[in-house]
Design a protein around this motif. Structure first.
Motif, PDB file in Angstrom:
ATOM      1  N   ARG A 185      55.061  18.101  55.631  1.00 37.95           N
ATOM      2  CA  ARG A 185      55.919  18.920  54.783  1.00 37.95           C
ATOM      3  C   ARG A 185      55.413  18.827  53.346  1.00 37.95           C
ATOM      4  NH1 ARG A 185      62.030  17.179  55.234  1.00 37.95           N
ATOM      5  NH2 ARG A 185      61.189  15.446  53.995  1.00 37.95           N
ATOM      6  N   GLY A 211      56.698  31.306  59.249  1.00 34.26           N
ATOM      7  CA  GLY A 211      58.054  30.921  58.890  1.00 34.26           C
ATOM      8  C   GLY A 211      58.059  29.790  57.876  1.00 34.26           C
ATOM      9  N   ASP A 213      60.856  27.125  56.262  1.00 33.87           N
ATOM     10  CA  ASP A 213      62.184  26.540  56.087  1.00 33.87           C
ATOM     11  C   ASP A 213      62.189  25.727  54.806  1.00 33.87           C
ATOM     12  OD1 ASP A 213      63.291  27.562  58.439  1.00 33.87           O
ATOM     13  OD2 ASP A 213      62.514  25.890  59.630  1.00 33.87           O
ATOM     14  N   ILE A 215      64.342  23.050  52.781  1.00 32.59           N
ATOM     15  CA  ILE A 215      65.413  22.091  53.023  1.00 32.59           C
ATOM     16  C   ILE A 215      65.772  21.404  51.714  1.00 32.59           C
ATOM     17  CG2 ILE A 215      66.104  20.061  54.354  1.00 32.59           C
ATOM     18  CD1 ILE A 215      63.767  20.812  56.307  1.00 32.59           C
ATOM     19  N   TYR A 223      59.460  21.914  52.079  1.00 36.09           N
ATOM     20  CA  TYR A 223      59.003  23.170  52.680  1.00 36.09           C
ATOM     21  C   TYR A 223      58.332  22.851  54.012  1.00 36.09           C
ATOM     22  CZ  TYR A 223      59.589  25.185  47.989  1.00 36.09           C
ATOM     23  OH  TYR A 223      60.095  25.596  46.785  1.00 36.09           O
ATOM     24  N   SER A 226      56.025  27.184  59.912  1.00 42.89           N
ATOM     25  CA  SER A 226      55.830  27.387  61.351  1.00 42.89           C
ATOM     26  C   SER A 226      54.977  28.625  61.553  1.00 42.89           C
ATOM     27  CB  SER A 226      57.175  27.545  62.066  1.00 42.89           C
ATOM     28  OG  SER A 226      57.932  28.610  61.520  1.00 42.89           O
TER      29      SER A 226
END
Length: 440
Positions: A185, A211, A213, A215, A223, A226
């Protein structure tokens, strides 16, 4: 070799060249995605072959991507020479992207990256990125005597932590590298500055179906990427037009005694931060309008004289440092006084752009002064000029273009020491200006 600039009036109708900020990202993201499927020769050529219209920074990024691709060939040299030249974006992106790619291809334990910076680039800071990568087994050694930056090591997975207020390019490089960094990440520590540039990176990733995400973890953000279910071949490489180049052109129209300008290819809803130039020149009293031509937006500027000035203005430039030299000339032409705040980063560009900008203003007798402790400088308006001395460019494309604005503002012939440096961001600019038809 010296070059003389004469601009009596401005008459331009053109499509603005592609944004190098966007194109860097488009090239890198496509390259990394294609590595999962084995790119065809046609795809490789699209990504790595320079075009006649490419500026020097884009040529540097294409060259580095080609070097990475060549490293996968049997019998390749263990030192992967990365021709970043004077492109800070290429260097900061490709340190993370390059070592992640070698790791992804199983080459990180046998190969190393050898970046070849030119000009002032080797002296520009990399400390935060070096510390981040060191935590994951990657060594970055700056050899100023040899003028090389050597990157080596096998990357370990985990959280790649990076401060949000140092360089958005570190963050963008790590985000793009995450396309091939498994089980990792990117963790943004603290407040993010220059968020627009990170938004451009996220757009480039999401456009290819990746993708992301985000958080929230207290004051930090993580970050997680995917990959898309299917990676398609690419048939073209495209990027929206460049608001940095548009900022120069719009500034040119704004300071010229008489101007007609129509610029196409620009996205009115772009996330490029330099789009703020429209708001700034409007605020300074120069009107712009968006119109439609052949179903696409164009921005139009018509002027026939400079205004009387708008009084005092204060600008926080932290999100658009590249266009500060242009705005400084606007300030001289269209305001009584303008204060430029948060200019510290300008000192570490192709030149010390605070000093260079003030030097160019002084060549035209425009009053300016710096407050070093406050990281600010101010420009006092001036619209009457007796003479202009020769203008140094410091081998900086932004300063050379600033000299064009001085010529338009003063109505004087301006001599610069080097016109070729504009090829870093706007190749062909002087040909455009030389072929520009005058206004009656």
């Amino acid at each position: 070799m010296s070059y003389k600039i004469n601009i009596d009036s401005v008459n331009l109708d053109m499509k603005v060249p592609a944004s190098k900020s966007v194109l860097h990202r488009v090239l890198i993201v496509n390259f990394l995605l294609q590595s999962f499927k084995g790119p065809s020769k046609e795809v490789i050529d699209l990504i790595t072959t320079p075009l006649d219209i490419d500026n020097q920074d884009i040529i540097a990024t294409r060259g580095c991507l080609k070097a990475l691709l060549d490293a996968t060939k049997a019998g390749s040299d263990k030192d992967v020479v990365m021709p970043c030249n004077e492109s800070g974006s290429t260097l900061r992106f490709m340190i993370s992207v390059g070592i992640a790619y070698l790791n992804h291809m199983g080459l990180a334990d046998t190969h190393r990256l050898v970046f070849k910076p030119k000009g002032r680039l080797i002296n520009r800071p990399l400390d935060q990125l070096i510390d981040c990568l060191k935590e994951h087994g990657v060594s970055v050694v700056i050899d100023k005597e040899a003028e090389e930056i050597i990157v080596s090591g096998v990357m370990t997975p985990g959280d790649y932590k990076i401060e949000g207020n140092v360089s958005s390019q570190y963050i963008s490089g790590l985000l793009m590298a995450s396309v091939v960094m498994r089980d990792s990440r990117v963790v943004l520590v603290g407040k993010l500055e220059s968020s627009g540039y990170v938004d451009l990176t996220i757009d480039a990733l999401e456009f290819k179906g990746i993708g992301i995400d985000i958080i929230d973890e207290g004051e930090n953000k993580a970050y997680v990427l995917s990959l898309p279910n299917k990676i398609e071949d690419i048939t073209s490489i495209e990027a929206e037009s460049d608001w940095s180049s548009a900022a120069f052109l719009l500034s040119l129209a704004a300071v010229a005694p008489k101007a007609h300008m129509v610029l196409g290819g620009l996205n009115p809803a772009s996330k490029q931060k330099d789009k703020i130039i429209v708001d700034i020149i409007n605020q300074m009293g120069v009107r712009t309008s968006w119109e439609t031509r052949d179903g696409a937006p164009v921005i139009v500027v018509d002027t026939d004289k400079l205004g009387d000035g708008i009084g005092e203005l204060t600008l926080d430039t932290k999100d658009y440092p590249d266009i500060v030299p242009y705005i400084a000339v606007l300030a001289a032409a269209l305001t009584k006084k303008t204060v430029f705040e948060n200019v510290g980063r300008l000192k570490f560009k192709e030149s010390d752009r605070v000093k260079a900008t003030m030097d160019v203003l002084s060549c035209a007798g425009i009053p300016c002064s710096e407050n070093v402790e406050a990281e600010s400088f101010e420009v006092v308006g001036k619209t009457s000029f007796d003479e202009v001395t020769d203008v140094p460019t410091y081998n900086d494309h932004r300063i050379a273009m600033m000299a064009c604005l001085i010529a338009a503002l003063t109505g004087k012939e301006v001599t610069i020491d080097d016109e070729k440096c504009v090829s870093k961001s706007f190749p062909g600019l002087f040909t455009i200006l030389e072929n520009m038809e005058g206004l009656n």
